[in-house]
Write an enzyme that holds these catalytic residues in place. Structure first.
Site, mmCIF file in Angstrom:
data_model
loop_
_atom_site.group_PDB
_atom_site.id
_atom_site.type_symbol
_atom_site.label_atom_id
_atom_site.label_comp_id
_atom_site.label_asym_id
_atom_site.label_seq_id
_atom_site.Cartn_x
_atom_site.Cartn_y
_atom_site.Cartn_z
ATOM 1 N N HIS A 273 0.836 -1.204 0.000
ATOM 2 C CA HIS A 273 0.000 0.000 0.000
ATOM 3 C C HIS A 273 0.869 1.252 0.000
ATOM 4 O O HIS A 273 0.678 2.162 -0.822
ATOM 5 C CB HIS A 273 -0.898 -0.021 1.237
ATOM 6 C CG HIS A 273 -1.782 1.175 1.380
ATOM 7 N ND1 HIS A 273 -3.108 1.180 1.007
ATOM 8 C CD2 HIS A 273 -1.538 2.431 1.858
ATOM 9 C CE1 HIS A 273 -3.633 2.375 1.252
ATOM 10 N NE2 HIS A 273 -2.697 3.148 1.763
ATOM 11 N N GLU A 274 1.816 1.305 0.913
ATOM 12 C CA GLU A 274 2.674 2.496 1.000
ATOM 13 C C GLU A 274 3.598 2.612 -0.206
ATOM 14 O O GLU A 274 3.963 3.717 -0.610
ATOM 15 C CB GLU A 274 3.465 2.478 2.311
ATOM 16 C CG GLU A 274 2.609 2.484 3.575
ATOM 17 C CD GLU A 274 1.588 3.614 3.633
ATOM 18 O OE1 GLU A 274 1.803 4.664 2.972
ATOM 19 O OE2 GLU A 274 0.569 3.458 4.322
ATOM 20 N N HIS A 277 1.794 4.690 -2.753
ATOM 21 C CA HIS A 277 1.934 6.132 -2.508
ATOM 22 C C HIS A 277 3.307 6.631 -2.965
ATOM 23 O O HIS A 277 3.420 7.643 -3.667
ATOM 24 C CB HIS A 277 1.761 6.432 -1.018
ATOM 25 C CG HIS A 277 0.354 6.413 -0.541
ATOM 26 N ND1 HIS A 277 -0.626 7.215 -1.083
ATOM 27 C CD2 HIS A 277 -0.250 5.712 0.459
ATOM 28 C CE1 HIS A 277 -1.774 7.009 -0.443
ATOM 29 N NE2 HIS A 277 -1.575 6.099 0.479
ATOM 30 N N GLU A 303 -4.558 8.057 -3.020
ATOM 31 C CA GLU A 303 -5.052 6.805 -2.453
ATOM 32 C C GLU A 303 -5.371 5.796 -3.544
ATOM 33 O O GLU A 303 -5.247 4.578 -3.334
ATOM 34 C CB GLU A 303 -6.286 7.065 -1.595
ATOM 35 C CG GLU A 303 -6.746 5.873 -0.778
ATOM 36 C CD GLU A 303 -5.760 5.425 0.285
ATOM 37 O OE1 GLU A 303 -5.920 4.308 0.819
ATOM 38 O OE2 GLU A 303 -4.819 6.193 0.600
#
Length: 510
Positions: A273-274, A277, A303
């Site tokens: 997930h990170e 980003h 997001e």
């Protein structure tokens, strides 16, 4: 090919070049503050808060003062009647929006909000560690008061929460956001009920039944997955934080994660997930650093990048076919787990999960709705701060069928309110919806995307995202960017189709 923010040196108006130089000073001060904030959450000594609070407050007020200089307004006024390129006009539009908003708010209020945020962070950490909401409540109450005042300065005639939402998503009307959230609720509530009534037997304990997983080895595994996805270590790093986040610029985009010895999947999905980003930040054009064309297009788009990599890649069966051998090399206790079982474990729908960052792909959005409704009520004065824990617990029982027993696993679990970030949470669900639309478009353009994922070839997907999303920076507003990337208006249709097909197959739904 699009020209850069500066444009042709001979054709760029003097006022435009001067405006851009002034904005770069603002951006660099803000980026320096971001690095100090990263350090506060990751590496700063425990007693460093008093100094860090002053440092961040000073940088916050300095960036505010630089942005709101009279000369900035004069340059913007002059450029309104100037013939500009499309890129230059976008830069002026973005700076104008920020200038108009910032000049509405007194510098001393900006400084007070920053100081409160710096002081609230350690208070939140202590309150969470000691399971004592009362230690954080005064700071939350102060944030609510300050943000109401902030919104009133910007536009006293509009709903304060709508004004605050624009800090994180200035290009999407709150009405549109609420409509999408309502469609998610209407789709997911009955689907989740069907899933809980399903007789399908998923391998939900494929990993959890194998004992514990050493945290140090989990960190090595997370470094493996970052390298596999193409994370450039020369422009980033991996660290541990109580609440995973990423921070940085196109030259330095850092990732954090956290570990649970009983749940290795949590660290893997959090890290992916990170990565999403950070990959967005790293995909912005180097030559546009510190200009709006080198900045991301707000939080819903940001997001969408993390959710695309986490859910559409990291929770896919092709990914687990690829990654499982690497996992088994690090953790021999998982040697008998199959790729299908790993896929099922990564996509189980929980019946009793209380923690947003550990939630499954479907119930996650109900976690968001709880926060959205509570912070709206707080800002509107319809809910007192002291009543937040009970309101939180009641909503969890109503929407998710489970009631938190402690504040630490309830209303203290998120860091956002310690920063006074009211209006942030809806962007998580909006990003998930956008991710589905973007990934669907990528699948249309990349014929063998699943096969590439299974083969560990992620360059084509990264390049597609750079070409269709990252390279534009803030050139387009959100709805325009989605149309530019997918050819369709931003809507929940692709998300609904995606979860209906995926979870219909997993749980054998009609």
């Amino acid at each position: 090919m699009a020209t850069d923010a500066t444009g042709d040196a001979d054709s760029a108006p003097d006022a435009y070049a001067e405006l851009l130089q002034k904005y770069k000073r603002v951006a660099n001060v803000q980026n320096a503050a971001g690095l100090l904030s990263w350090d506060q959450q990751v590496m700063m000594p425990e007693e460093g808060t008093p100094a860090r609070s002053q440092q961040l407050s000073t940088l916050s007020s300095l960036s505010h003062e630089l942005l709101t200089e009279d000369e900035v307004g004069e340059l913007l006024d002059e450029l309104e009647s100037t013939d500009l390129t499309e890129e230059q006009a976008a830069v002026v539009r973005e700076i104008r929006r920020k200038y108009d908003r910032a000049t509405s708010v007194p510098t001393d209020l900006v400084e007070e909000i920053s100081t409160t945020s710096s002081e609230a962070l350690p208070a939140w950490k202590e309150a969470k560690a000691e399971d004592d909401f009362s230690k954080f409540a005064p700071y939350l109450e102060k944030h609510v008061e300050l943000k109401r005042e902030y919104a009133e300065h910007i536009d006293p005639d509009r709903d304060a929460y709508e004004v605050l939402f624009e800090d994180f998503e200035p290009c999407l009307p709150l009405e549109q956001a609420e409509s999408i959230l309502e469609e998610l609720r209407d789709t997911l509530v009955p689907m989740i009920e069907q899933i809980r009534e399903s007789d399908a037997e998923l391998a939900t304990d494929a990993f959890s039944s194998k004992g514990t997983y050493d945290e140090g080895t989990q960190e090595e595994l997370c470094r493996d997955v970052l390298s596999m996805l193409g994370y450039p270590w020369e422009r980033g790093r991996l660290d541990v934080a109580p609440h995973p986040f990423s921070s940085g610029t196109t030259f330095d985009a850092r990732v954090t994660t956290r570990f649970d010895e009983a749940d290795p999947l949590g660290a893997v999905t959090s890290t992916i997930h990170e990565f999403g980003h950070a990959n967005y930040s790293l995909g912005l054009p180097d030559e546009e650093y510190a200009t709006p064309l080198g900045e991301s297009r707000d939080l819903s788009v940001h997001e969408s990048q993390s959710r695309l990599w986490e859910n559409h890649v990291g929770r896919s069966e092709p990914f687990w076919t690829l990654f499982l051998p690497e996992f088994k090399e690090r953790f021999e206790q998982a040697e008998d787990v199959t790729a299908r079982e790993a896929y099922e474990a990564a996509n189980q729908v929980y019946e009793d999960n209380l923690i947003r960052v550990e939630a499954d792909e479907l119930t996650y959005h109900l976690h968001i709705i709880v926060r959205f409704e509570i912070e709206r009520a707080l800002v509107a004065g319809e809910l007192d701060v002291e009543d937040v824990p009970e309101a939180w617990n009641d909503k969890y029982e109503e929407y998710l069928g489970v009631r938190p027993e402690t504040d630490a696993e309830g209303c203290l679990q998120d860091i956002h309110w310690s920063h006074g970030n009211f209006g942030y949470f809806p962007t998580y669900s909006l990003g998930s919806v956008m991710a589905a639309q973007l990934f669907d478009a990528a699948e249309d353009d990349i014929d063998d995307l699943d096969e590439q994922i299974e083969a560990g070839e992620f360059e084509t997907l990264r390049e597609w995202l750079i070409e269709n999303v990252h390279r534009h920076g803030s050139k387009y507003e959100t709805n325009e960017l989605v149309v530019e990337a997918t050819g369709e208006e931003f809507a929940a249709d692709d998300f609904v189709a995606y979860v209906t097909e995926k979870y219909g197959d997993l749980y054998e739904l009609d």
